[in-house]
Design a protein around this motif. Structure first.
Motif, PDB file in Angstrom:
ATOM      1  N   UNK A 180      22.729 165.120  -4.297  1.00 32.99           N
ATOM      2  CA  UNK A 180      22.328 164.161  -3.275  1.00 32.99           C
ATOM      3  C   UNK A 180      22.196 164.849  -1.921  1.00 32.99           C
ATOM      4  N   UNK A 224      19.105 166.992  -1.829  1.00 31.31           N
ATOM      5  CA  UNK A 224      17.940 166.126  -1.705  1.00 31.31           C
ATOM      6  C   UNK A 224      17.754 165.703  -0.252  1.00 31.31           C
ATOM      7  N   UNK A 225      18.873 165.255   0.352  1.00 34.77           N
ATOM      8  CA  UNK A 225      18.805 164.822   1.747  1.00 34.77           C
ATOM      9  C   UNK A 225      18.383 165.969   2.635  1.00 34.77           C
ATOM     10  N   UNK A 266      14.770 166.712   2.399  1.00 35.72           N
ATOM     11  CA  UNK A 266      13.952 165.707   3.068  1.00 35.72           C
ATOM     12  C   UNK A 266      14.057 165.835   4.580  1.00 35.72           C
ATOM     13  N   UNK A 304      11.949 168.653   5.676  1.00 38.74           N
ATOM     14  CA  UNK A 304      10.542 168.254   5.642  1.00 38.74           C
ATOM     15  C   UNK A 304      10.205 167.422   6.883  1.00 38.74           C
ATOM     16  N   UNK A 319      18.789 153.573   7.639  1.00 39.21           N
ATOM     17  CA  UNK A 319      18.834 155.023   7.455  1.00 39.21           C
ATOM     18  C   UNK A 319      20.152 155.557   7.988  1.00 39.21           C
ATOM     19  N   UNK A 320      20.713 156.542   7.283  1.00 39.66           N
ATOM     20  CA  UNK A 320      21.945 157.117   7.795  1.00 39.66           C
ATOM     21  C   UNK A 320      21.607 158.067   8.938  1.00 39.66           C
ATOM     22  N   UNK A 345      19.626 161.306   8.684  1.00 32.37           N
ATOM     23  CA  UNK A 345      18.170 161.294   8.628  1.00 32.37           C
ATOM     24  C   UNK A 345      17.557 161.054   9.994  1.00 32.37           C
ATOM     25  N   UNK A 393      24.506 151.210   8.946  1.00 31.24           N
ATOM     26  CA  UNK A 393      23.501 151.455   7.893  1.00 31.24           C
ATOM     27  C   UNK A 393      23.783 150.676   6.611  1.00 31.24           C
ATOM     28  N   UNK A 443      21.434 147.653   4.787  1.00 28.70           N
ATOM     29  CA  UNK A 443      20.879 147.707   3.434  1.00 28.70           C
ATOM     30  C   UNK A 443      21.209 146.436   2.658  1.00 28.70           C
ATOM     31  N   UNK A 488      11.378 153.567   3.646  1.00 25.46           N
ATOM     32  CA  UNK A 488      12.690 152.913   3.748  1.00 25.46           C
ATOM     33  C   UNK A 488      13.672 153.489   2.737  1.00 25.46           C
ATOM     34  N   UNK A 532      14.524 157.525   3.771  1.00 21.34           N
ATOM     35  CA  UNK A 532      15.444 157.791   4.875  1.00 21.34           C
ATOM     36  C   UNK A 532      16.866 157.332   4.560  1.00 21.34           C
ATOM     37  N   UNK A 533      17.054 156.765   3.398  1.00 15.49           N
ATOM     38  CA  UNK A 533      18.422 156.464   2.985  1.00 15.49           C
ATOM     39  C   UNK A 533      18.855 157.406   1.880  1.00 15.49           C
ATOM     40  N   UNK A 534      18.017 158.412   1.616  1.00 13.15           N
ATOM     41  CA  UNK A 534      18.431 159.467   0.695  1.00 13.15           C
ATOM     42  C   UNK A 534      18.284 159.117  -0.780  1.00 13.15           C
TER      43      UNK A 534
END
Ligand SMILES: Nc1ncnc2c1ncn2[C@@H]1O[C@H](COP(=O)(O)OP(=O)(O)O)[C@@H](O)[C@H]1O
Ligand SMILES: [Mg+2]
Lengths: 306, 226
Positions: free
Chosen positions: A3, A6-7, A10, A13, A219-220, A223, B75, B79, B103, B106-108
């Motif tokens: 995870x 992945x984060x 992203x 990017x 979004x956390x 991000x 956050x 959600x 959406x 951005x929350x992975x």
């Protein structure tokens, strides 16, 4: 872990998109980073060169104590022994009047006028001397003080000021260049901080819709703020690569001049920077990234609450 | 599902946006929140999603006391509560589908999940034929449906709609209301903020009426009264 990767992928990017979207601002940021890193590296180069220069000068320095032509041999030997026993002295060599003359002739073998002039004199014009090699060139001043204290009727002259002057001149130049370099580097660093801060601020402004939507959909923070931190690292990396490339080009141009200056001495500015590559450039990259990330973090925390 | 206990909100000591409001919305309800402009409806929505701090009183969302919610918990709250607004809040340089995917990104969420969920919610709102278009290539109603699709990606238990039909003509508005009803029929609690009299009167659902920051009426089958 998956995870996190992945984060991270992203976030990287997103930050590349940020960098490209504000391309002019990014270029300005990179330019100022290049100036800062260059000034720091120039400062390092100046220090390395002057360090080597001082080393060679100190190496070359012998102290000559000129003796009276009338001095008797055993008195000279006694003086020689006395000087040898000084703690800062490595070696004392006696140069007789004849030896001095032959050395002088040797040195001026291509100068017929001087050789002619010597022939006209019926007497050897040179004096005998004691050539003193200091043990440690850092204690040079102590040694000179001790030699100045020596009392002996056979000493004709002691003139050590030349050496002292030369060393202090090099020291002064080095200090001035280092100080200037340091101030210039500091100024560039502060400008960098301001520029990065502003870049992030503008970045946030251009992305304010996006950031607002990110917040809205939950979004956390990584991000939202992450891309700005990663942009800082991207800027540092690009600038560092440009600086390394440009700097080694510059060193290659510089080395021939240094070679003529340091003839006979083994000093190579290029290998100085290649052997210390990671401590120098790795640390600079790290420092630049940390500074960038801090400035980004402050700006992001301040402006990303839309 | 949503419980307010004596909630007040002052923007500063002189601006009282919400004045001592209490009510309880049960799971699966469809509630309209009506009132004139400037009576604190949007403020109430902002309190529910943690965008504004509550000055006094307590708010519970799904049993969770969000009165003193911390920045890092917001956050998670977002959600669980889908929100849509009058101005859609879509990213103009992304297609409708990409807006929905954003959406999740951005929350992975992992790519595989995104590729599965996004088309599903697009289908729920009936945009599967237009999902590769950009916002400026579709109607206001379709933009709002995209926003609804985006709000559904986490299967929220609550959907807050702040004047969702404010920028739409009556035909598009009706479609959006029908969509909200459909989502409500799946079990999602819906709070519809509006000052459209026709819509409220036709709905024949519970109506909360605000006036100058106060709750002035709460009718099980309500009419627009102010
Ligand atoms: N951020 C803010 N700062 C100060 N006052 C605000 C702010 N937001 C709203 N208000 C005030 O609070 C009151 C309620 O506003 P709002 O909740 O937007 O009403 P509504 O959505 O019912 O039109 C209004 O008087 C408005 O001027
Ligand atoms: Mg409003």
């Amino acid at each position: 872990m998956a995870h996190f990767l992945l984060s991270l992928g992203r976030v990287i990017k997103f930050s590349f998109q940020d960098v490209l979207r504000n391309i002019w601002l990014s270029l300005i940021t990179i330019m100022i980073l290049i100036l800062t890193l260059s000034s720091v590296n120039l400062l390092l180069a100046v220090r390395a060169i002057s360090g080597a220069a001082i080393g060679t000068v100190k190496e070359k320095v012998d102290i000559n104590l000129y003796l009276r032509t009338t001095a008797e041999h055993d008195k000279i030997m006694a003086l020689k022994a006395q000087i040898s026993s000084l703690s800062d002295v490595k070696e004392v060599r006696y140069v007789s009047q004849d030896e001095a003359l032959s050395v002088f002739r040797q040195e001026h073998v291509n100068d017929p006028q001087i050789i002619e002039a010597l022939k006209e004199l019926d007497k050897n014009p040179l004096t005998p001397s004691l050539v003193i090699k200091p043990k440690n060139s850092d204690n040079f001043n102590d040694l000179i003080n001790e030699l100045n204290k020596l009392e002996s009727p056979i000493i004709e002259s002691r003139n050590f000021e030349d050496h002292r002057l030369m060393l202090s001149k090099i020291n002064a130049i080095t200090k001035r260049v280092s100080d200037t370099g340091f101030v210039v580097s500091l100024v560039f660093m502060s400008i960098t901080l301001l520029v990065i801060y502003n870049t992030v601020r503008v970045g946030i402004y251009t992305h304010r819709n996006e950031i607002a939507i990110m917040r809205l959909v939950g979004a956390s923070n990584r991000f939202i703020k992450g891309p700005f931190l990663v942009s800082g690292v991207i800027y540092s990396l690009i600038s560092m690569l440009v600086v390394i490339f440009g700097f080694f080009l510059f060193l290659n141009l510089l080395q021939p001049y240094l070679e003529t200056f340091f003839t006979g001495y083994n000093f190579n500015i290029i290998s100085y920077f290649t052997t210390n590559f990671w401590p120098i450039f790795g640390l600079e990259f790290l420092a630049a990234s940390v500074v960038n990330m801090l400035a980004s973090l402050v700006a992001a925390s301040k402006y990303s609450h839309v | 599902m949503i419980k307010l206990k004596n909630v007040s909100k002052f923007y500063d000591p002189n601006v009282v946006a919400i004045d001592d409001i209490s009510f309880h919305i049960k799971p699966g309800e469809f509630v309209s929140l009506v009132g004139q402009s400037g009576t604190g409806k949007t403020t109430l929505v902002k309190l529910l999603i943690g965008e504004e701090r509550i000055s006094r009183g307590e708010i519970f969302v799904g049993g969770w006391n969000i009165t003193k919610i911390g920045q890092s918990d917001i956050p998670y709250l977002r959600r669980q509560i889908g929100v849509i607004f009058q101005d859609f809040k879509l990213l103009p340089k992304k297609t409708l589908l990409e807006n929905v995917e954003f959406a999740l990104q951005v929350c992975g969420k992992p790519m595989a999940k995104i590729k599965k969920i996004a088309p599903q919610v697009i289908k729920i709102v009936g945009l599967e034929n237009k999902m590769h278009r950009y916002p400026h290539e579709v109607s206001g109603g379709e933009k709002q449906r995209t926003a609804i699709a985006r709000s559904l990606v986490y299967q929220p238990k609550i959907l807050l709609a702040d004047e969702p039909t404010g920028n739409l003509d009556s035909i598009n508005a009706k479609e959006i209301i029908d969509l909200l009803l459909k989502i409500n029929s799946f079990g999602t609690t819906v709070v519809l903020v509006t000052h459209n009299r026709d819509i409220v009167n036709k709905l024949r659902r519970r109506v909360l009426t605000l006036h100058e920051g106060r709750l002035v009426s709460d009718q099980a089958v309500g009419k627009y009264i102010i």
